[in-house]
Design an enzyme around this catalytic site. Structure first.
Site: not given
Length: 404
Positions: A241, A244, A246, A351, A360
């Site tokens: 998770a 992916e 990012s 999160c 990122e």
């Protein structure tokens, strides 16, 4: 007779935000069909926020209820022993287990640790863009958006980069919930679990300065240590998770800025606007499109009684387009007040990977558009193929022309 929407239908995936808007206007909490089972879909902002904060809607797929088989769509095709490894982390647990896990992980997975990685993320970004070249058409997802987060997460967890190809194969199978590929999906899940189990064991005997080694060492007087199963599950979430989300953010962000040149011009004129632009990208097309909950008891959301033992799909992406919360929600506006968007969740399950994803996204988009001032789409915008996944929306391939 009212037709129950099918979230696997072609018509839904052609223009999912239009369908969400139609459902939200008539019934922000409505019954749907998904993967052959009945569920409830929440599309309104207030309703989604309430659902994500209501602890009667369980996040734990391991809980047992008398005479009831709990089915979370995310585990389609997973053998039970494999499923348990994916379901022993903060995102798949309820208090008090969730409280304990989050407290332990937050000791090491900190904003300071993430921010300390910025120079290295910038270095990796520059190296990848050097490899892309300076002219012609390239798939920017394959050459840049995909390898950047993999390299970063591998270094964060102490994983040899040679496994990058395996991560790509595993995640591509796991992210698409296709009943016809349930067996392959289950096999990919088993392979990645076995890889992580071996990695955790190696880090126990050969610790380093990576995050996984730190999580193995972390201890609390009241909460003890993380178990082997918990470490494995947390590492799985970070690896799959984590990277992916990012990848999707960078790919979607590139697409949105190229298809909204007025907004790209704003960011070019004022680079300080990029952090808010990233938030608007996340609001406009949320990579984590839905969040699954299970009604441990009857729950009323938005005036609708959701029966006990129902599967509930909270559509984060739909809630982010609710005009009651975000005026003119279908307009991409990098100057918008994006506070309150639900792409990173809400409440106790907000999160923990948000700082890393934002870092990122900001570094990648700043460097990409700085390196290639004439960057343009290499295909017609209408020909871009979107991933058919309510687990994580994204673009798997995005051809761009580097020199305009």
């Amino acid at each position: 007779m009212t037709t129950v929407p099918d979230l696997e239908s072609d018509s839904f995936h052609v223009d999912w935000y239009r369908t969400y808007a139609e459902l939200r206007e008539t019934a922000p909490v409505t019954p749907v069909r998904f993967l052959g089972q009945d569920a409830w879909l929440v599309t309104g902002y207030d309703e989604a926020k309430a659902a994500l904060s209501d602890l009667r809607l369980s996040s734990d797929p391991k809980k047992k209820y008398p005479g009831v088989e709990v089915e979370f769509p995310a585990y389609l095709g997973f053998p039970e022993d494999v499923r348990n490894y994916f379901a022993t982390n903060m995102g798949t647990s309820d208090p008090p287990t969730h409280t304990r896990l989050r407290k332990l992980v937050s000791q090491e997975f900190t904003v300071r640790r993430v921010e300390a990685m910025r120079p290295r993320v910038e270095q990796i970004t520059a190296e990848l863009l050097d490899e892309v070249g300076d002219s012609g058409v390239v798939d920017i997802v394959d050459r840049f958006a995909h390898p950047l987060p993999i390299k970063v997460i591998c270094e964060l967890l102490g994983v040899d980069e040679k496994y990058r190809g395996e991560f790509g194969r595993w995640s591509s199978e796991i992210l698409v919930m296709d009943p016809e590929r349930a067996e392959q999906r289950g096999q990919a899940a088993r392979e990645v679990v076995n890889f992580i189990l071996d990695l955790v064991e190696r880090r126990r005997t050969e610790p380093g300065d990576d995050l996984l080694s730190a999580l193995i060492r972390v201890q609390d007087d009241d909460d003890g240590r993380l178990s082997a199963d918990e470490l494995t599950s947390i590492a799985l979430v970070l690896l799959l998770a984590g990277f992916e989300a990012s990848v999707s953010l960078i790919g979607i962000g590139t697409y949105l800025l190229l298809t909204h040149p007025d907004q790209l011009a704003l960011v070019r004129r004022d680079p300080s606007a990029l952090p808010n632009a990233v938030e608007e990208i996340l609001r406009y097309i949320a990579p984590p499109e839905t969040t699954t909950r299970f009604a441990a008891e009857e729950v009323e959301i938005g005036g609708v009684a959701i029966p006990q033992y129902s599967t509930v799909l909270v559509a984060n992406g739909a809630a982010n387009r609710d005009p009651k919360q975000f005026p003119d929600p279908h307009r991409f506006d990098v100057t918008r007040d994006t506070r309150g968007h639900l792409s990173f969740g809400q409440g106790i399950h907000f999160c923990m990977g948000r700082p890393l994803a934002k870092l990122e996204g900001e570094v990648a988009l700043r460097a990409l558009f700085g390196r290639f001032p004439a960057l343009s789409l290499g295909i017609d915008a209408d020909d871009v193929v979107w991933r058919r996944s309510l687990l994580l929306r994204g673009i798997d391939h995005l051809p761009v022309r580097l020199d305009g």
